[in-house]
Design a protein around this motif. Sequence first.
Motif: not given
Length: 278
Positions: A178-186, A170-176
């Motif tokens: 993103h806040t950790y500065a995770a790239n696509y691979g991570q 869900d979007p909230m998990q993806r936003d989380l």
Amino acid sequence: MSWLVGAAVVWAAAWALNIALSRVDAPWTRIAIPVVFGLTLLAVWEGAVRGFEVNPIILPAPSASAGTLVANVPTIWADLVQTFFKGALSGYVIGCTAGVLAAVAVDRSPFLQRGLLPVGNFLAALPIVGMAPILVIWFGFGWQSKAAVVVVMVFFPMLVNTIEGLRATDPMQRDLMHTYAANYGQSLRFLRLPAALPFIFNGLKICTPLALIGAIVAEFFGSPTVGMGFRISTEVGRLALDMVWAEITVAAIVGSAFYGCMALLERRLSFWHPSHRR
């Protein structure tokens, strides 16, 4: 007449036993109930064939097929190795791996989302009985052509299930992430692929019978003098239906065991999913 009466008695006794077992809340009943039901069907089949004196060419008794299976173990084992281990299993691994990798590429590229999926849907709609002889001509009469047919059959189901799984977060998990500065691979490794596991295993389980069916059907259109599809088509021509049923029985057992292995692996790797909680 005695065979028919015996079959009716066995059916009634097994029915009562299964009702009693279904009331027992124990893990072993999950195996015992289908085993009892399967043995009951075989007993009723045996009694009906013998009671009605059915011609063995039309429908042999299970005991005749079992006797043929035991008497031809080396031949059936060679057919199993050629069809399942060489053709079906290699095609299954190649097709499913390609499906997962293609799904990741589709998830990454909007162009592939619009271009590859419609083409993949078109390829999945191609009749396998039409594609199989073409692939046999391309790749020869060995196991490689059977593996190619299996790849065609399993690729699209695996692709679709993996794509749906990658969209499961869900979007909230993806936003989380993103806040950790995770790239696509991570994000793919730590969030999206674990969330997609139930969908991936659904695809793997759907593809297990498809792989075996594809390898057997491909052997109808050309194979060396070994293989389950070759044996079935040859023995049908000789009206040796007991050998045909022996091959079908082995294929069903191996297919069920293959599906069961995938189900066990799913429970092992996605134990956290709500569908596995009691």
